[in-house]
Write a protein that holds these residues in place. Structure first.
Motif, PDB file in Angstrom:
ATOM      1  N   GLU A   1       0.837  -1.202   0.000  1.00  0.00           N
ATOM      2  CA  GLU A   1       0.000   0.000   0.000  1.00  0.00           C
ATOM      3  C   GLU A   1       0.876   1.259   0.000  1.00  0.00           C
ATOM      4  OE1 GLU A   1      -3.484   0.564   2.289  1.00  0.00           O
ATOM      5  OE2 GLU A   1      -3.884  -1.579   2.546  1.00  0.00           O
TER       6      GLU A   1
ATOM      7  N   LEU B   1      -1.783   4.595  -3.391  1.00  0.00           N
ATOM      8  CA  LEU B   1      -3.163   4.778  -3.820  1.00  0.00           C
ATOM      9  C   LEU B   1      -4.063   5.082  -2.633  1.00  0.00           C
ATOM     10  CD1 LEU B   1      -3.412   1.698  -6.240  1.00  0.00           C
ATOM     11  CD2 LEU B   1      -2.965   4.080  -6.868  1.00  0.00           C
ATOM     12  N   SER B   2      -5.224   5.630  -2.915  1.00  0.00           N
ATOM     13  CA  SER B   2      -6.228   5.770  -1.862  1.00  0.00           C
ATOM     14  C   SER B   2      -6.727   4.382  -1.496  1.00  0.00           C
ATOM     15  CB  SER B   2      -7.387   6.634  -2.340  1.00  0.00           C
ATOM     16  OG  SER B   2      -8.149   5.952  -3.333  1.00  0.00           O
ATOM     17  N   LYS B   3      -7.405   4.286  -0.357  1.00  0.00           N
ATOM     18  CA  LYS B   3      -7.948   2.994   0.048  1.00  0.00           C
ATOM     19  C   LYS B   3      -8.933   2.471  -0.991  1.00  0.00           C
ATOM     20  CE  LYS B   3      -5.836   2.495   4.030  1.00  0.00           C
ATOM     21  NZ  LYS B   3      -4.955   1.345   4.335  1.00  0.00           N
ATOM     22  N   ARG B   4      -9.760   3.322  -1.533  1.00  0.00           N
ATOM     23  CA  ARG B   4     -10.728   2.897  -2.544  1.00  0.00           C
ATOM     24  C   ARG B   4     -10.014   2.419  -3.801  1.00  0.00           C
ATOM     25  NH1 ARG B   4     -14.755   7.415  -4.530  1.00  0.00           N
ATOM     26  NH2 ARG B   4     -15.170   7.413  -2.286  1.00  0.00           N
ATOM     27  N   GLU B   5      -8.993   3.144  -4.226  1.00  0.00           N
ATOM     28  CA  GLU B   5      -8.262   2.758  -5.437  1.00  0.00           C
ATOM     29  C   GLU B   5      -7.530   1.433  -5.246  1.00  0.00           C
ATOM     30  OE1 GLU B   5      -7.185   7.224  -7.192  1.00  0.00           O
ATOM     31  OE2 GLU B   5      -5.906   6.285  -5.653  1.00  0.00           O
TER      32      GLU B   5
ATOM     33  N   GLU C   1     -17.669   4.024   1.750  1.00  0.00           N
ATOM     34  CA  GLU C   1     -16.352   4.608   1.498  1.00  0.00           C
ATOM     35  C   GLU C   1     -15.653   3.931   0.328  1.00  0.00           C
ATOM     36  OE1 GLU C   1     -11.945   4.751   3.686  1.00  0.00           O
ATOM     37  OE2 GLU C   1     -13.746   4.410   4.902  1.00  0.00           O
ATOM     38  N   LEU C   2     -15.726   2.598   0.272  1.00  0.00           N
ATOM     39  CA  LEU C   2     -14.995   1.852  -0.751  1.00  0.00           C
ATOM     40  C   LEU C   2     -15.791   1.653  -2.027  1.00  0.00           C
ATOM     41  CD1 LEU C   2     -13.406  -0.948   1.480  1.00  0.00           C
ATOM     42  CD2 LEU C   2     -12.269   1.080   0.569  1.00  0.00           C
TER      43      LEU C   2
END
Length: 344
Positions: free
Chosen positions: A96, A101-105, A165-166
């Motif tokens: 990570e 990246l963002s958590k969603r990405e 969020e995701l």
């Protein structure tokens, strides 16, 4: 996915500023970054070529039994590689950080991600909300009682926030009042040390799909469906997870022909479709070392959208494994598995 140079060496890294030093190995990536991993022994991986594309091999563990069903079940288990397969399991915390990246990405790219999320659930709440062994109701919601519990009052709201969020395009989230627990003193005191995937590929593979699932999925307003596992260490566990952590496989690293589709009958409800895996060195496994009760691993278990042309693997094979760097007196893992069904 980062490509790695072939040379690896053993090194020691401090982790979370503790005095204890964990032994990892490291490989050099083509972009100059380094990636840490452990070498672990995985069980349940198959030899290649056992199931032909489009077939589902039968495994029968519940009567009625016949000579043929016993033969086919025996063939399935004889195809498992023994005694084990040594697999590189990479540090997903590093991954990570490397990708940025963002958590969603990251979740969209790899099918899993770690979130830092405290919960108001107590140790007693977790135990009261896991009154039975893991069964089909936990996987599908079929037969799940409509009752109020600490999960429905507390945890369901916390999980729905993570879903939004995701997966902001989610239209409806099905949240059950009960979860599954693993660890000493629970209805599932052992851990699943066999590589597996809990569902099949497409909507046609959904367990007991004639129980209203197909008509709902076929509605013109539905674009797709997903089942997501929210896996976390829970109280009364005190320290971080060192014993039997969970590993997940990046689905983009798995060849479709290396999946082993099988249909299994383990109770009176009939056959359900699941996936096993044939080992390949290109498969990329990850875990999050030292997960705490304030962290949650979110990973895809089932995904099918009507825009697909056919079977795809967008979900994570997973397994518990013995971390070779864990101390021999490591605290037994206490964890919760909460599967959520999401309509798009």
């Amino acid at each position: 996915m980062l490509r790695l140079a072939p040379v690896a060496c053993a090194v020691a890294f401090p982790w979370r500023k503790r005095c204890e030093r964990r032994q990892f190995k490291v490989v050099q990536c083509e972009n100059g970054e380094t990636a840490r991993y452990v070498e672990a022994q995985f069980m349940g991986l198959h030899k290649k070529g056992f199931v032909q594309p489009g077939e589902w091999h039968p495994v029968t563990l519940w009567p009625p039994l016949s000579f043929r069903s016993v033969w086919e079940t025996g063939r399935y288990f004889l195809n498992v590689r023994r005694p084990h397969v040594v697999v590189k399991v990479f540090n997903a915390r590093d991954q990570e950080a490397i990708e940025g990246l963002s958590k969603r990405e990251f979740f969209e790219k790899h099918g899993f991600v770690l979130l830092k999320k405290e919960t108001a659930m107590t140790a007693a709440d977790w135990m009261q909300c896991a009154p039975k062994t893991l069964d089909l109701s936990n996987f599908t919601g079929i037969g799940m009682p409509k009752i109020e519990t600490a999960v429905s009052r507390i945890y369901a709201k916390e999980v729905e926030e993570m879903v939004r969020e995701l997966m902001p395009s989610a239209k409806e989230v099905e949240l059950d009042p009960l979860c599954a627990r693993r660890g000493p003193g629970t209805k599932n005191p052992t851990y699943s040390f066999s590589v597996h995937q809990d569902y099949g590929f497409t909507a046609e593979d959904w367990p007991l799909m004639d129980n209203g699932f197909k008509s709902r999925f076929d509605a013109p307003t539905v674009k797709g469906f997903m089942a997501v596992n929210f896996w976390r260490p829970v109280l009364p566990m005190k320290g971080p997870v060192k014993k039997a952590p969970l590993a997940v496989c990046d689905p983009s690293s798995v060849k479709l022909e290396d999946t082993v589709p099988f249909r299994i009958r383990w109770d009176e409800l009939g056959y359900v479709k699941m996936l096993a895996l044939a080992h390949d060195d290109e498969q990329r496994w990850y875990y999050y070392p030292d997960m705490t009760t304030d962290e949650i691993l979110v990973f895809k278990s089932f995904q099918y959208f009507k825009s697909q042309s056919g079977p795809e693997l967008n979900t994570c094979f997973h397994t518990a494994f013995e971390d070779p760097t864990a101390p021999t007196n490591a605290e037994p893992r206490q964890s919760s598995e909460y599967r959520v069904r999401i309509w798009f």
